[in-house]
Design a protein around this motif. Sequence first.
Motif, mmCIF file in Angstrom:
data_model
loop_
_atom_site.group_PDB
_atom_site.id
_atom_site.type_symbol
_atom_site.label_atom_id
_atom_site.label_comp_id
_atom_site.label_asym_id
_atom_site.label_seq_id
_atom_site.Cartn_x
_atom_site.Cartn_y
_atom_site.Cartn_z
ATOM 1 N N GLY A 57 0.781 -1.232 0.000
ATOM 2 C CA GLY A 57 0.000 0.000 0.000
ATOM 3 C C GLY A 57 0.817 1.288 0.000
ATOM 4 N N PHE A 58 2.136 1.158 -0.148
ATOM 5 C CA PHE A 58 2.955 2.366 -0.225
ATOM 6 C C PHE A 58 2.932 2.941 -1.644
ATOM 7 C CE2 PHE A 58 5.153 -0.062 3.181
ATOM 8 C CZ PHE A 58 5.196 0.894 4.172
ATOM 9 N N LEU A 59 3.003 4.259 -1.734
ATOM 10 C CA LEU A 59 3.341 4.869 -3.014
ATOM 11 C C LEU A 59 4.739 4.365 -3.342
ATOM 12 C CD1 LEU A 59 2.289 7.181 -5.053
ATOM 13 C CD2 LEU A 59 4.126 8.528 -4.009
ATOM 14 N N THR A 60 4.922 3.819 -4.539
ATOM 15 C CA THR A 60 6.147 3.092 -4.864
ATOM 16 C C THR A 60 7.015 3.901 -5.825
ATOM 17 O OG1 THR A 60 4.918 1.049 -4.545
ATOM 18 C CG2 THR A 60 7.041 0.876 -5.683
ATOM 19 N N ILE A 61 8.173 4.302 -5.301
ATOM 20 C CA ILE A 61 9.072 5.165 -6.071
ATOM 21 C C ILE A 61 10.378 4.412 -6.276
ATOM 22 C CG2 ILE A 61 10.269 7.392 -6.084
ATOM 23 C CD1 ILE A 61 8.199 8.363 -3.994
ATOM 24 N N THR A 62 10.848 4.360 -7.491
ATOM 25 C CA THR A 62 12.172 3.765 -7.714
ATOM 26 C C THR A 62 13.144 4.864 -8.113
ATOM 27 O OG1 THR A 62 11.779 3.290 -10.054
ATOM 28 C CG2 THR A 62 11.168 1.576 -8.461
#
Lengths: 258, 258, 258
Positions: free
Chosen positions: A131-136
């Motif tokens: 459920g995290f905003l996923t940033i790479t």
Amino acid sequence: MNAFDFLTPQRNPKNGTGITMMLDKGIGPVSLIDILEISGRYVDLAKFGWGTSAIHNREMIKEKVEIYRSYEINPYPGGTLFEIAYIQNKFDEFLDEADKLGFGAVEISDGTIEISPEERADIISIVKERGFLTITEVGKKDPEKDHLLTANDRLELVNQDLKSGADLVLMEAREGGKGIGLFDDQGAVKEDKLKILSEGADIEKIIWEAPQKNQQAYFILKFGANVNLGNIPPDEITALETMRLGLRGDTLGKVNLG
Amino acid sequence: MNAFDFLTPQRNPKNGTGITMMLDKGIGPVSLIDILEISGRYVDLAKFGWGTSAIHNREMIKEKVEIYRSYEINPYPGGTLFEIAYIQNKFDEFLDEADKLGFGAVEISDGTIEISPEERADIISIVKERGFLTITEVGKKDPEKDHLLTANDRLELVNQDLKSGADLVLMEAREGGKGIGLFDDQGAVKEDKLKILSEGADIEKIIWEAPQKNQQAYFILKFGANVNLGNIPPDEITALETMRLGLRGDTLGKVNLG
Amino acid sequence: MNAFDFLTPQRNPKNGTGITMMLDKGIGPVSLIDILEISGRYVDLAKFGWGTSAIHNREMIKEKVEIYRSYEINPYPGGTLFEIAYIQNKFDEFLDEADKLGFGAVEISDGTIEISPEERADIISIVKERGFLTITEVGKKDPEKDHLLTANDRLELVNQDLKSGADLVLMEAREGGKGIGLFDDQGAVKEDKLKILSEGADIEKIIWEAPQKNQQAYFILKFGANVNLGNIPPDEITALETMRLGLRGDTLGKVNLG
């Protein structure tokens, strides 16, 4: 209502484009509230840089996370902390702790360590499912290793990460923005490399780390007021927003407010 | 009473010479009070840089203006905001709003736009008649355009503005102070150009924008403790005052306290 | 308990090694408490840079001194202020005032003035007898004069000062850290000079002034997490501690935690 509001164009921040990501390298809570009270509506994401959140008291981190959230800013721990957890086989504990502390996003990077493409895709899925905003992040911390990545390598990583489910991809420039990623030793943009990236990927999903004023102006003039920019020092939030809106000499009369 | 007061010379700030103009690029009110409480008596003018005041809440700007005034500092909106109003034919509204917000000075510049000499003189008269401290600025924001201005051009503008009624004239150096105005690409002073200006104009009416320490030291050593200096970052106010008084290595034993 | 404490090594600050000396150039009390509340446990010494304490109100200085002490940080006035007192024959008054204001350390330097070796030894003894932590500084403020000091000259001064009773010796680098002391014009360490110093003196007694990030990383990688570092800006305290602990890309996996 803003002062001099009859003079200035409007922008609609916090709608998912024109993202401003602020770099928090250990600011105290009083100063944080003070700067967000005057300019927090122009910030979307706040990165607790590299491993800084691991040397501060848990209660202090929770307090700061709550401050950010009260200004509708999504805070997250730096990618280097993820990397440290990963090489220690403590990825799950890392996500649990990030969750308990209230962080709403997680950054996945390989700035200092090596991760295989398959593992990277798996990690993205797991973060996303939690459920995290996923940033790479794409790029290496060590300039020598970073220089080995071609623009096409970076493009491939961006598109692969987005395909794996990442919400946003950061283009590495570190705190300094010189001799790293798309910037030469003077901090100027390498235009041919940028062209490959901007033509081959969905630039609404890319956040360009651009700590220096001239870099911010460059991206705004090239991609318009709503380009996504990152690693902005807290005391430059206001200056950046004025450049987006053409309220500073660098962009006055020249920016596409889109 | 100051600490170590038996060691140090006295200067008489806020008497109209030795002006220190601080650059406010969006500081919050708590931090502002904090820095002025410790060093505000060494500041005369505060510029809300370029268009920054137009993206902050009116009540916030009013609060900050009042804070400045409580420390006997005259605040004013940046020249770029005047220019934006001027090209939109909203000069009167601009002055009304500046007045309503409590600003006590107005800066007239043509850093990004073109204004004829006659119009410039008219604008100075109007601002003056409205009761504002009237400050003009000489120089262009774009280095390429700025380089076209000779020292004699600048001198003529200074003297013309003063003749038209300006109280003070700023010499443009921007926030960075490199490759602009009287500074070369390394930020060093172009001495031949400075000579033309300092010999041909009343330097008590000129504020030299000098954001960098070496530039401040240069002007203090050349013109004495009471030279007018501008674009000073808030956290450099104390450092600047120590240089004026010979309390830092750069000027110790070498400054004319006048 | 720190956030993410299961990921990170521990260091034991405030035990006399791994000293962090912060440079205070006029920060206000509210901002000071704010930064120390989040990161003050990583600071051992605070220098009120050069003559800055002499232009602030006595009550303000006393308040700041108490704030530092409440975080177990030893505050002291800059060496330049000692030098000004010394050349005015007010050394005793200087020590009395430092004591009354609550300062717990005194710095003895000859950055701008000349002091004979015998006098220097005497001064160290007096400061020591008065009960102050006694810190000396090696180096000149003027780069031209500083370049005349060889590495062996500096080494001799360090060892003589320690023999005379100094507790710690600072290696001058000023606020900028370029073209001064052990640093070349780009801020890089002159390794041959450093070698002479580090091999000939007790480096646990030396504080390396290292205002720039790359300089801090260099000393940490060379001498380990517990190297003594000085002239750290307040907003870099957290970043420095993360580099000591290998929590930033620059030192991750490469630092000797001793």
